[in-house]
Design a protein around this motif. Structure first.
Motif, PDB file in Angstrom:
ATOM      1  N   CYS A  64       0.832  -1.207   0.000  1.00 24.10           N
ATOM      2  CA  CYS A  64       0.000   0.000   0.000  1.00 24.10           C
ATOM      3  C   CYS A  64       0.863   1.253   0.000  1.00 24.10           C
ATOM      4  O   CYS A  64       0.521   2.253  -0.641  1.00 24.10           O
ATOM      5  CB  CYS A  64      -0.934  -0.005   1.223  1.00 24.10           C
ATOM      6  SG  CYS A  64      -2.242  -1.261   1.140  1.00 24.10           S
ATOM      7  N   HIS A  65       1.995   1.184   0.716  1.00 20.88           N
ATOM      8  CA  HIS A  65       2.902   2.338   0.736  1.00 20.88           C
ATOM      9  C   HIS A  65       3.503   2.574  -0.652  1.00 20.88           C
ATOM     10  O   HIS A  65       3.693   3.721  -1.062  1.00 20.88           O
ATOM     11  CB  HIS A  65       4.014   2.103   1.755  1.00 20.88           C
ATOM     12  CG  HIS A  65       4.912   3.285   1.939  1.00 20.88           C
ATOM     13  ND1 HIS A  65       4.531   4.408   2.637  1.00 20.88           N
ATOM     14  CD2 HIS A  65       6.176   3.538   1.499  1.00 20.88           C
ATOM     15  CE1 HIS A  65       5.511   5.297   2.627  1.00 20.88           C
ATOM     16  NE2 HIS A  65       6.530   4.797   1.945  1.00 20.88           N
ATOM     17  N   ALA A  66       3.805   1.479  -1.350  1.00 16.85           N
ATOM     18  CA  ALA A  66       4.347   1.619  -2.715  1.00 16.85           C
ATOM     19  C   ALA A  66       3.311   2.227  -3.644  1.00 16.85           C
ATOM     20  O   ALA A  66       3.631   3.062  -4.496  1.00 16.85           O
ATOM     21  CB  ALA A  66       4.805   0.265  -3.238  1.00 16.85           C
ATOM     22  N   GLY A  67       2.037   1.819  -3.490  1.00 18.34           N
ATOM     23  CA  GLY A  67       0.947   2.387  -4.280  1.00 18.34           C
ATOM     24  C   GLY A  67       1.187   2.299  -5.781  1.00 18.34           C
ATOM     25  O   GLY A  67       1.651   1.280  -6.303  1.00 18.34           O
ATOM     26  N   PHE A  84      13.140   4.654  -8.197  1.00 21.30           N
ATOM     27  CA  PHE A  84      11.721   4.922  -7.969  1.00 21.30           C
ATOM     28  C   PHE A  84      11.370   4.767  -6.486  1.00 21.30           C
ATOM     29  O   PHE A  84      10.590   5.547  -5.935  1.00 21.30           O
ATOM     30  CB  PHE A  84      10.853   3.974  -8.806  1.00 21.30           C
ATOM     31  CG  PHE A  84      10.964   4.211 -10.290  1.00 21.30           C
ATOM     32  CD1 PHE A  84      11.151   5.476 -10.806  1.00 21.30           C
ATOM     33  CD2 PHE A  84      10.878   3.148 -11.183  1.00 21.30           C
ATOM     34  CE1 PHE A  84      11.250   5.689 -12.175  1.00 21.30           C
ATOM     35  CE2 PHE A  84      10.985   3.348 -12.554  1.00 21.30           C
ATOM     36  CZ  PHE A  84      11.163   4.624 -13.052  1.00 21.30           C
ATOM     37  N   MET A  85      11.967   3.753  -5.838  1.00 23.01           N
ATOM     38  CA  MET A  85      11.674   3.526  -4.420  1.00 23.01           C
ATOM     39  C   MET A  85      12.307   4.596  -3.537  1.00 23.01           C
ATOM     40  O   MET A  85      11.725   5.002  -2.525  1.00 23.01           O
ATOM     41  CB  MET A  85      12.121   2.119  -4.014  1.00 23.01           C
ATOM     42  CG  MET A  85      11.186   1.035  -4.530  1.00 23.01           C
ATOM     43  SD  MET A  85      11.647  -0.630  -4.008  1.00 23.01           S
ATOM     44  CE  MET A  85      12.519  -1.196  -5.463  1.00 23.01           C
ATOM     45  N   LEU A  86      13.484   5.089  -3.904  1.00 24.98           N
ATOM     46  CA  LEU A  86      14.104   6.183  -3.155  1.00 24.98           C
ATOM     47  C   LEU A  86      13.250   7.455  -3.281  1.00 24.98           C
ATOM     48  O   LEU A  86      13.029   8.166  -2.302  1.00 24.98           O
ATOM     49  CB  LEU A  86      15.518   6.447  -3.669  1.00 24.98           C
ATOM     50  CG  LEU A  86      16.549   5.337  -3.455  1.00 24.98           C
ATOM     51  CD1 LEU A  86      17.909   5.762  -4.020  1.00 24.98           C
ATOM     52  CD2 LEU A  86      16.684   4.973  -1.987  1.00 24.98           C
ATOM     53  N   LEU A  87      12.770   7.712  -4.496  1.00 25.23           N
ATOM     54  CA  LEU A  87      11.918   8.886  -4.704  1.00 25.23           C
ATOM     55  C   LEU A  87      10.619   8.759  -3.925  1.00 25.23           C
ATOM     56  O   LEU A  87      10.077   9.752  -3.423  1.00 25.23           O
ATOM     57  CB  LEU A  87      11.621   9.061  -6.200  1.00 25.23           C
ATOM     58  CG  LEU A  87      12.821   9.426  -7.084  1.00 25.23           C
ATOM     59  CD1 LEU A  87      12.405   9.449  -8.560  1.00 25.23           C
ATOM     60  CD2 LEU A  87      13.425  10.763  -6.678  1.00 25.23           C
ATOM     61  N   LEU A  88      10.116   7.516  -3.821  1.00 22.52           N
ATOM     62  CA  LEU A  88       8.895   7.264  -3.056  1.00 22.52           C
ATOM     63  C   LEU A  88       9.067   7.693  -1.600  1.00 22.52           C
ATOM     64  O   LEU A  88       8.137   8.198  -0.977  1.00 22.52           O
ATOM     65  CB  LEU A  88       8.552   5.769  -3.141  1.00 22.52           C
ATOM     66  CG  LEU A  88       7.443   5.223  -2.242  1.00 22.52           C
ATOM     67  CD1 LEU A  88       6.112   5.888  -2.576  1.00 22.52           C
ATOM     68  CD2 LEU A  88       7.316   3.711  -2.404  1.00 22.52           C
ATOM     69  N   PHE A  89      10.290   7.548  -1.057  1.00 21.09           N
ATOM     70  CA  PHE A  89      10.578   7.954   0.313  1.00 21.09           C
ATOM     71  C   PHE A  89      11.068   9.401   0.401  1.00 21.09           C
ATOM     72  O   PHE A  89      11.533   9.838   1.450  1.00 21.09           O
ATOM     73  CB  PHE A  89      11.635   7.021   0.917  1.00 21.09           C
ATOM     74  CG  PHE A  89      11.059   5.787   1.545  1.00 21.09           C
ATOM     75  CD1 PHE A  89      10.879   5.701   2.912  1.00 21.09           C
ATOM     76  CD2 PHE A  89      10.671   4.715   0.758  1.00 21.09           C
ATOM     77  CE1 PHE A  89      10.342   4.567   3.499  1.00 21.09           C
ATOM     78  CE2 PHE A  89      10.135   3.573   1.331  1.00 21.09           C
ATOM     79  CZ  PHE A  89       9.959   3.491   2.704  1.00 21.09           C
ATOM     80  N   GLY A  90      10.969  10.133  -0.707  1.00 19.27           N
ATOM     81  CA  GLY A  90      11.369  11.533  -0.698  1.00 19.27           C
ATOM     82  C   GLY A  90      12.863  11.755  -0.745  1.00 19.27           C
ATOM     83  O   GLY A  90      13.345  12.851  -0.446  1.00 19.27           O
ATOM     84  N   ILE A  91      13.634  10.723  -1.114  1.00 14.86           N
ATOM     85  CA  ILE A  91      15.091  10.838  -1.200  1.00 14.86           C
ATOM     86  C   ILE A  91      15.458  11.207  -2.636  1.00 14.86           C
ATOM     87  O   ILE A  91      15.420  10.355  -3.539  1.00 14.86           O
ATOM     88  CB  ILE A  91      15.777   9.520  -0.784  1.00 14.86           C
ATOM     89  CG1 ILE A  91      15.406   9.170   0.658  1.00 14.86           C
ATOM     90  CG2 ILE A  91      17.292   9.620  -0.940  1.00 14.86           C
ATOM     91  CD1 ILE A  91      15.826   7.794   1.085  1.00 14.86           C
ATOM     92  N   ASP A  92      15.739  12.495  -2.865  1.00 13.55           N
ATOM     93  CA  ASP A  92      16.042  12.949  -4.221  1.00 13.55           C
ATOM     94  C   ASP A  92      17.302  13.802  -4.282  1.00 13.55           C
ATOM     95  O   ASP A  92      17.555  14.492  -5.279  1.00 13.55           O
ATOM     96  CB  ASP A  92      14.854  13.718  -4.812  1.00 13.55           C
ATOM     97  CG  ASP A  92      14.458  14.915  -3.971  1.00 13.55           C
ATOM     98  OD1 ASP A  92      15.159  15.201  -2.970  1.00 13.55           O
ATOM     99  OD2 ASP A  92      13.448  15.558  -4.301  1.00 13.55           O
ATOM    100  N   CYS A  93      18.109  13.772  -3.193  1.00 13.73           N
ATOM    101  CA  CYS A  93      19.393  14.506  -3.152  1.00 13.73           C
ATOM    102  C   CYS A  93      19.243  15.987  -3.479  1.00 13.73           C
ATOM    103  O   CYS A  93      20.064  16.569  -4.192  1.00 13.73           O
ATOM    104  CB  CYS A  93      20.413  13.848  -4.084  1.00 13.73           C
ATOM    105  SG  CYS A  93      20.830  12.144  -3.657  1.00 13.73           S
TER     106      CYS A  93
END
Length: 345
Positions: free
Chosen positions: A39-42, A254-263
């Motif tokens: 569900c978190h991945a959506g 994609f999973m890093l971006l999902l957690f708001g990790i975009d440097c």
């Protein structure tokens, strides 16, 4: 013979189904936690799974280049059939210990319906060699990506990290040498020589050699011929295989971006995030292949993701999430591979 091939096809099919069941029952989290992760991945699950459409397409194109270089002409197999065999072959590789115990025999069996068995065998062996050869180049180049990011201050560099990177460099250079020997002289005779030294295998190896000596010689000649006679096909296949790993890294991004990790965001931030993803995939696949005798690399891939993500200064919880979603993606593609096997037949 047709009945025998059908029996083998059914065996491969049930092996894949069994792998799906085992993978579902061996998650390190409960099904409630698994559902929470999904569900978190959506909707991000769509590009995470979908990126492998392109990864497998690059793999199929690399195999196509290998076949055409091996037979010395246009491939007598449609790309879509080769694409199907690629997906199903990798699905079986996920399901068996030591990778190729399922996928490679299946590919040989299916490809021998279109070309003679010796060329089918040598083409599959050549592609398997290229697949692993590209892995080593991916790990080798990733070392310099890490060093470049360390120089600009984005990643840490310590004595322990430096020693580890140096060991990986030596490891890759050693296997580059082994691959060069294999491409120059063939591989089957060398592998049989290694098997003959295993206790209890010498008599079987000698009997196998006596029955198939001419075929083994021809297959090794075909393996050596690709590098000697068609360097264009060789390097095309290598580049496609290498680039498939680069594309594969997108799923981690994609999973890093999902957690708001975009440097920091923007193109510079996305570029850094993608390079971090390449390093995560490189370290994880290196770790998994070192212990590749485990079926479906149970626990190994998860540990690799946690360690590689932690090494970049990110949380272990993110590593667990990435490993779980990647395991879900594997199950989905194994199911697709099994469906394609039976759909075609």
């Amino acid at each position: 013979m047709k009945w025998t091939k059908q029996r083998l096809n059914n065996l491969f099919f049930f092996l894949g189904i069994a792998a799906i069941v085992v993978m579902l029952l061996t998650f390190d989290v409960s099904f409630v936690e698994l559902w929470d992760h999904l569900c978190h991945a959506g909707y991000w699950l769509i590009p995470i799974v979908g990126v492998w459409i392109f990864v497998y397409a690059l793999n199929a194109l690399a195999w196509k280049a290998t076949i055409e270089g091996n037979i010395g002409g246009k491939m007598p197999v449609s790309f879509w059939r080769l694409y199907r065999l690629t997906i199903t072959g990798y699905a079986l590789n996920y399901a068996t210990p030591v990778g190729g115990l399922g996928g490679e025999p299946y590919r040989i069996m299916e490809l021998s319906k279109d070309i003679d068995k010796q060329h089918a065998t040598s083409s599959v062996i050549l592609y398997a060699m290229m697949h692993f050869f590209a892995h080593f180049w991916f790990w080798f180049i990733s070392i310099f990506i890490y060093l470049a990011l360390a120089i600009v201050g984005d990643l840490p560099i310590t004595t322990a990290i430096g020693i580890t990177l140096a060991i990986i460099v030596v490891f890759c250079l050693f296997f580059f040498y082994l691959f060069s020997r294999g491409y120059k002289n063939g591989l089957v005779k060398y592998v049989l020589g290694v098997v003959a030294n295993i206790p209890g295998c010498k008599k079987w190896t000698l009997r196998f050699w006596a029955r198939h000596a001419e075929a083994i010689e021809n297959i090794d000649k075909q393996i050596a011929a690709l590098h000697h006679q068609d360097k264009g096909a060789f390097y095309k296949s290598l580049l496609l295989e290498y680039f498939s790993r680069v594309v594969q890294s997108s799923e981690v991004m994609f999973m890093l971006l999902l957690f708001g990790i975009d440097c920091g965001g923007g193109w510079d931030g996305l570029t850094l995030t993608f390079l971090h993803s390449v390093l995560i995939v490189a370290f994880t696949t290196l770790f998994a292949n070192l212990i590749g005798f485990l079926p479906m690399q149970l626990g190994v891939q998860e540990g690799g993701f946690v360690l590689s993500i932690a090494a970049l200064g990110l949380s272990a919880a993110l590593g667990i999430f990435v490993s779980i979603i990647c395991r879900v993606r594997e199950i989905i593609w194994i199911a697709i591979g099994m469906a394609l096997m039976k759909w075609k037949n």
